[in-house]
Motif scaffolding. Structure first.
Motif, PDB file in Angstrom:
ATOM      1  N   LEU A 115     -42.450 -86.668  -0.070  1.00 25.99           N
ATOM      2  CA  LEU A 115     -42.616 -85.224  -0.247  1.00 25.99           C
ATOM      3  C   LEU A 115     -41.257 -84.549  -0.424  1.00 25.99           C
ATOM      4  CD1 LEU A 115     -44.454 -82.760  -0.365  1.00 25.99           C
ATOM      5  CD2 LEU A 115     -44.343 -82.651   2.143  1.00 25.99           C
ATOM      6  N   ARG A 116     -40.268 -84.957   0.388  1.00 28.19           N
ATOM      7  CA  ARG A 116     -38.914 -84.401   0.230  1.00 28.19           C
ATOM      8  C   ARG A 116     -38.375 -84.697  -1.168  1.00 28.19           C
ATOM      9  NH1 ARG A 116     -38.368 -85.683   5.639  1.00 28.19           N
ATOM     10  NH2 ARG A 116     -37.623 -87.778   5.213  1.00 28.19           N
ATOM     11  N   GLN A 117     -38.596 -85.924  -1.636  1.00 23.03           N
ATOM     12  CA  GLN A 117     -38.133 -86.288  -2.974  1.00 23.03           C
ATOM     13  C   GLN A 117     -38.829 -85.433  -4.039  1.00 23.03           C
ATOM     14  OE1 GLN A 117     -38.995 -90.480  -3.096  1.00 23.03           O
ATOM     15  NE2 GLN A 117     -36.988 -91.064  -2.302  1.00 23.03           N
ATOM     16  N   LEU A 118     -40.128 -85.246  -3.886  1.00 23.33           N
ATOM     17  CA  LEU A 118     -40.877 -84.433  -4.849  1.00 23.33           C
ATOM     18  C   LEU A 118     -40.353 -83.010  -4.871  1.00 23.33           C
ATOM     19  CD1 LEU A 118     -43.201 -84.000  -6.857  1.00 23.33           C
ATOM     20  CD2 LEU A 118     -44.690 -83.571  -4.879  1.00 23.33           C
ATOM     21  N   VAL A 119     -40.119 -82.420  -3.707  1.00 20.93           N
ATOM     22  CA  VAL A 119     -39.605 -81.051  -3.644  1.00 20.93           C
ATOM     23  C   VAL A 119     -38.246 -80.981  -4.325  1.00 20.93           C
ATOM     24  CG1 VAL A 119     -38.741 -79.260  -2.068  1.00 20.93           C
ATOM     25  CG2 VAL A 119     -40.934 -80.378  -1.616  1.00 20.93           C
ATOM     26  N   MET A 123     -37.461 -78.732  -7.561  1.00 25.22           N
ATOM     27  CA  MET A 123     -36.438 -77.696  -7.495  1.00 25.22           C
ATOM     28  C   MET A 123     -35.413 -77.866  -8.624  1.00 25.22           C
ATOM     29  SD  MET A 123     -37.612 -75.759  -5.274  1.00 25.22           S
ATOM     30  CE  MET A 123     -36.300 -74.554  -5.310  1.00 25.22           C
ATOM     31  N   GLY A 124     -35.343 -79.052  -9.206  1.00 23.80           N
ATOM     32  CA  GLY A 124     -34.448 -79.288 -10.331  1.00 23.80           C
ATOM     33  C   GLY A 124     -35.003 -78.779 -11.657  1.00 23.80           C
ATOM     34  N   LEU A 125     -36.247 -78.347 -11.663  1.00 22.08           N
ATOM     35  CA  LEU A 125     -36.864 -77.816 -12.881  1.00 22.08           C
ATOM     36  C   LEU A 125     -36.452 -76.361 -13.106  1.00 22.08           C
ATOM     37  CD1 LEU A 125     -40.532 -79.082 -12.485  1.00 22.08           C
ATOM     38  CD2 LEU A 125     -39.012 -79.612 -14.392  1.00 22.08           C
ATOM     39  N   LYS A 126     -36.498 -75.948 -14.364  1.00 18.50           N
ATOM     40  CA  LYS A 126     -36.332 -74.527 -14.672  1.00 18.50           C
ATOM     41  C   LYS A 126     -37.543 -73.807 -14.078  1.00 18.50           C
ATOM     42  CE  LYS A 126     -33.709 -75.295 -18.851  1.00 18.50           C
ATOM     43  NZ  LYS A 126     -33.673 -75.202 -20.313  1.00 18.50           N
ATOM     44  N   PRO A 127     -37.363 -72.584 -13.599  1.00 19.94           N
ATOM     45  CA  PRO A 127     -38.443 -71.875 -12.895  1.00 19.94           C
ATOM     46  C   PRO A 127     -39.770 -71.808 -13.660  1.00 19.94           C
ATOM     47  CG  PRO A 127     -36.385 -70.699 -12.588  1.00 19.94           C
ATOM     48  CD  PRO A 127     -36.110 -71.799 -13.574  1.00 19.94           C
ATOM     49  N   LYS A 128     -39.748 -71.489 -14.939  1.00 20.16           N
ATOM     50  CA  LYS A 128     -41.008 -71.360 -15.684  1.00 20.16           C
ATOM     51  C   LYS A 128     -41.680 -72.722 -15.858  1.00 20.16           C
ATOM     52  CE  LYS A 128     -40.384 -66.990 -17.934  1.00 20.16           C
ATOM     53  NZ  LYS A 128     -40.664 -66.189 -19.077  1.00 20.16           N
ATOM     54  N   ALA A 129     -40.901 -73.767 -16.093  1.00 20.63           N
ATOM     55  CA  ALA A 129     -41.475 -75.116 -16.228  1.00 20.63           C
ATOM     56  C   ALA A 129     -42.110 -75.537 -14.900  1.00 20.63           C
ATOM     57  CB  ALA A 129     -40.396 -76.111 -16.662  1.00 20.63           C
ATOM     58  N   ARG A 130     -41.425 -75.230 -13.784  1.00 22.73           N
ATOM     59  CA  ARG A 130     -41.971 -75.559 -12.458  1.00 22.73           C
ATOM     60  C   ARG A 130     -43.265 -74.794 -12.226  1.00 22.73           C
ATOM     61  NH1 ARG A 130     -37.649 -74.973  -9.466  1.00 22.73           N
ATOM     62  NH2 ARG A 130     -37.859 -72.726  -9.254  1.00 22.73           N
ATOM     63  N   ALA A 164     -41.315 -80.278 -17.966  1.00 24.52           N
ATOM     64  CA  ALA A 164     -41.507 -80.584 -16.547  1.00 24.52           C
ATOM     65  C   ALA A 164     -41.846 -82.059 -16.332  1.00 24.52           C
ATOM     66  CB  ALA A 164     -42.614 -79.697 -15.975  1.00 24.52           C
ATOM     67  N   LEU A 165     -42.749 -82.578 -17.133  1.00 23.89           N
ATOM     68  CA  LEU A 165     -43.157 -83.973 -16.972  1.00 23.89           C
ATOM     69  C   LEU A 165     -42.021 -84.935 -17.287  1.00 23.89           C
ATOM     70  CD1 LEU A 165     -46.797 -83.772 -18.371  1.00 23.89           C
ATOM     71  CD2 LEU A 165     -46.083 -83.954 -15.970  1.00 23.89           C
ATOM     72  N   ARG A 166     -41.243 -84.636 -18.327  1.00 23.74           N
ATOM     73  CA  ARG A 166     -40.085 -85.487 -18.657  1.00 23.74           C
ATOM     74  C   ARG A 166     -39.068 -85.455 -17.517  1.00 23.74           C
ATOM     75  NH1 ARG A 166     -39.469 -83.724 -24.848  1.00 23.74           N
ATOM     76  NH2 ARG A 166     -40.904 -85.246 -25.724  1.00 23.74           N
ATOM     77  N   HIS A 167     -38.806 -84.260 -17.028  1.00 21.84           N
ATOM     78  CA  HIS A 167     -37.845 -84.125 -15.929  1.00 21.84           C
ATOM     79  C   HIS A 167     -38.300 -84.944 -14.711  1.00 21.84           C
ATOM     80  CE1 HIS A 167     -35.060 -82.304 -13.066  1.00 21.84           C
ATOM     81  NE2 HIS A 167     -36.103 -82.149 -12.269  1.00 21.84           N
ATOM     82  N   CYS A 168     -39.568 -84.815 -14.349  1.00 20.27           N
ATOM     83  CA  CYS A 168     -40.101 -85.544 -13.186  1.00 20.27           C
ATOM     84  C   CYS A 168     -40.007 -87.054 -13.416  1.00 20.27           C
ATOM     85  CB  CYS A 168     -41.536 -85.125 -12.899  1.00 20.27           C
ATOM     86  SG  CYS A 168     -41.691 -83.442 -12.267  1.00 20.27           S
ATOM     87  N   ARG A 169     -40.427 -87.495 -14.599  1.00 19.69           N
ATOM     88  CA  ARG A 169     -40.356 -88.922 -14.922  1.00 19.69           C
ATOM     89  C   ARG A 169     -38.933 -89.440 -14.790  1.00 19.69           C
ATOM     90  NH1 ARG A 169     -40.804 -89.953 -20.913  1.00 19.69           N
ATOM     91  NH2 ARG A 169     -38.665 -89.269 -20.661  1.00 19.69           N
TER      92      ARG A 169
END
Length: 177
Positions: A115-119, A123-130, A164-169
């Motif tokens: 969960l910490r990793q996910l947060v 938080m590394g995403l741009k606000p609108k993408a998040r 967002a999905l690319r960033h998370c991946r």
């Protein structure tokens, strides 16, 4: 003629129990098929050994005595569990009675870490993408609903989702390395 147990003998027997605790616990867990029953057997073994020491009874071979006591207790526990299981009407009832829905401490720690990793990743995403990702994945909103609420085009919702999905991946791949 049995001799009275000496204080040193008593301490040696209790020390032997503590020194062999892990080994004995593993053996009991295999024998009874349950971590909880093995814990119960270990506790009862300790109590019985303490009674022997308190009564100052002689024990010729403390190691063999400890094993015998633990084995006898495990047999009693297995019999008790069998009687308990026989009293249930169905396999589902047995499984329901035995199954523990609570996660283990290890699972809780792993979950918190993830969960910490996910947060951190979010938080590394741009606000609108998040916001788009959370609205879609957590709130279950469609692209059209998100576009209407954020007052942006469907195409921009798709663009933000892709970002967002690319960033998370990429972030999770980096964590694995």
């Amino acid at each position: 003629m049995p001799h009275e147990i000496l204080d040193d003998d008593a301490h040696r027997m209790m020390d032997l129990y503590l020194q062999r605790w892990d080994l004995l616990h593993r053996a009991l867990r295999k024998r009874v098929g349950s971590h909880d029953l093995a814990d119960e057997a270990m506790q009862e073994t300790w109590f019985r050994l303490r009674r022997v020491v308190q009564r100052r009874e002689a024990v010729r071979d403390p190691k063999a005595y400890i094993l015998m006591v633990a084995a006898n207790i495990s047999i009693d526990l297995i019999r008790r569990e069998r009687r308990h299981i026989i009293g249930h009407d169905s396999d589902a009832a047995v499984i329901g009675a035995v199954a523990d829905e609570m996660p283990t401490a290890e699972a809780v720690l792993i979950g918190r870490s993830q969960l910490r990793q996910l947060v951190q990743v979010l938080m590394g995403l741009k606000p609108k993408a998040r916001e788009v990702l959370i609205m879609n994945r957590c709130a279950g909103m469609t692209h059209r609903e998100i576009a209407a609420q954020m007052k942006i085009s469907d195409r921009m919702v798709a663009e933000y989702m892709t970002q967002a999905l690319r960033h998370c991946r990429d972030a999770f791949r980096a964590l694995e390395d």
